[in-house]
Design an enzyme around this catalytic site. Structure first.
Site, short mmCIF file in Angstrom:
data_model
loop_
_atom_site.label_atom_id
_atom_site.label_comp_id
_atom_site.label_asym_id
_atom_site.label_seq_id
_atom_site.Cartn_x
_atom_site.Cartn_y
_atom_site.Cartn_z
N ASP A 96 42.73 132.56 33.08
CA ASP A 96 43.64 132.58 34.24
C ASP A 96 44.66 131.45 34.08
OD1 ASP A 96 41.39 130.80 34.68
OD2 ASP A 96 42.04 130.55 36.76
N GLU A 159 39.08 129.58 36.50
CA GLU A 159 38.86 128.13 36.34
C GLU A 159 39.78 127.36 37.27
OE1 GLU A 159 39.42 124.03 35.04
OE2 GLU A 159 40.93 125.58 35.06
ZN ZN Z 1 42.69 124.74 31.96
#
Ligand code: ZN
Length: 422
Positions: A96, A159
């Site tokens: 992401d 994340e």
């Molecule tokens: Zn990162």
């Protein structure tokens, strides 16, 4: 040629593919929030892993509220067994990226390679790192070397928003666990010559002050919640800020300013909406959100107690003050043990590839290391990857082609060394 020389030559020979694959990954706009393009990106990684001899598994984060039909949270893990099952080295990268934001001079999702740099959102954080992981393992295979152990590569989601449907979920479901996994390397962009051994802790909390509404022409009949918040903010500024700024961690956090404990006020709201229609009222509620970064030496309990005590002291002096403290998020600090073989192995690989090592660093923010260690129980975890940390999340984000190639070599040598292959 020695085995190591063959592997290094095989990385050099794959340079174009490595850059192309990084660009392919950037082309999928995996923007988080909301979590776009995750299935496409997981499949892109999965297909490449399959052509590189990995057994591939797609793992949707079932049970997580953010895993929806509109924005499915799909992780991918590839596994390649060598001559032995163990040791197992796991390379994890999140795919992401944060939103592009303003200020770009190139298209953030149409990667450009110019003057030895790959430009695009996620080039540095951390699609180049993911590509480096894949091609480190692939270079070993192309050199005709069979590892004395296994390698796993995962691409994970979210994340940037905490990793709960990504690495945390994978660890909860046993896909990243000390029972099966020996070493984890996360190729986050923390400078190509440095090894990152963890991060500080995070405590997000919300303070609400409650007042009493009254007519604004007779404010003495009410209690103004914003004024009380002002008093609290002032105490935080005068009493807490200097105290925590004076605390320094022994962890090598970069940049230097982040070697200390810090506090940021994320947001504040109170009384009537500014810009809306106004009526004469005393503000009866005010809320503020704080981001306290604490040191491994401070610990969470003492960090929270310090806030509680400050609020209690203020309340003792101001009988009209009514407040609430609410914990929003706690991330405990993590630190790779000094005697972890990962540190020595990466250090040797850096000496071999770059002729130098920039030593150990710790991240000013946090990354998925916390879940690997806290949930998965794997203490042998570090971040090592290509890219300059300061460029992450910025407009015109880029990663140097040299960095990607060098990081791929370092990771490849680490795979050989950690599995006792060479
Ligand atoms: Zn990162």
């Amino acid at each position: 040629m020695t085995l190591v020389e063959r592997v290094l030559a095989s990385v050099d020979a794959a340079t174009d593919e490595l850059v192309d694959f990084t660009c392919d990954l950037i082309r999928v706009p995996t923007v988080n929030p909301p979590g776009d393009g995750y299935v496409d990106c997981a499949e892109l990684i999965g297909r490449r892993l399959a052509t590189c001899g990995f057994e591939v598994q797609y793992l949707a984060a079932d049970g997580r509220p953010e895993h929806t039909t509109r924005h499915p949270r799909v992780n991918v893990i590839g596994r390649r067994r060598g001559r032995a099952e163990r040791p197992l080295v796991h390379l994890n990268g999140h795919f992401d990226v944060v939103p592009a934001g303003a200020g770009w001079t190139v298209d953030p999702f149409r990667p450009t390679v110019r003057d030895g740099r790959i430009y695009g959102r996620g080039s540095c954080d951390m699609k180049a790192g993911l590509a480096a992981a894949v091609y480190a393992a692939e270079a070993i295979r192309r050199a005709g070397v069979d590892l004395n152990g296994s390698v796993e590569i995962s691409g994970s989601v979210d994340e940037e928003s905490g990793g709960f449907a990504g690495v945390a979920w994978l660890a909860e479901k046993g896909h990243l666990n000390a029972k099966t996994t020996d070493f984890v390397i996360i190729p986050e962009p923390l400078y190509v010559d440095r090894i990152c051994i963890g991060h500080r802790g995070v405590y997000w909390f919300e303070v609400t002050t409650h007042g009493r509404i009254a007519h604004g022409s007779m404010p003495f009949h009410g209690v103004n919640a914003i004024e009380h918040m002002g008093v609290l903010l002032d105490r935080i500024r005068r009493e807490l800020m200097p105290k925590i700024a004076g605390r320094t961690t022994a962890m090598p956090v970069v940049p230097d300013g982040a070697r200390h404990a810090t506090l940021n006020i994320n947001g504040i709201e109170g009384g009537q909406k500014v810009g809306g229609i106004q009526t004469p009222c005393v503000a009866d509620v005010c809320r503020a959100v704080f981001d306290r970064r604490f040191l491994i030496e401070e610990g969470f309990e003492a960090t929270r107690r310090e806030i509680v005590e400050l609020l209690e002291r203020a309340a003792a002096e101001m009988p009209a003050l009514r407040y609430e403290l609410r914990d929003l998020m706690v991330v405990h600090p993590v630190r790779t043990p000094d005697d972890s073989p990962l540190i020595g192995v990466l250090d040797r690989a850096l000496q071999r590839v770059l002729g130098k090592t920039g030593g150990l660093v710790a991240s000013p923010g946090t990354y998925d290391h916390k879940h690997v260690t806290r949930i998965g129980g794997i203490t042998n975890c570090v971040a090592y990857g290509p890219g300059i940390l300061d460029l992450a999340h910025q407009p015109d984000e880029w990663c140097g082609v040299d960095d990607v190639v060098n990081a791929t070599k370092v990771i490849a040598l680490a795979l050989l060394d950690l599995t006792g292959t060479a």
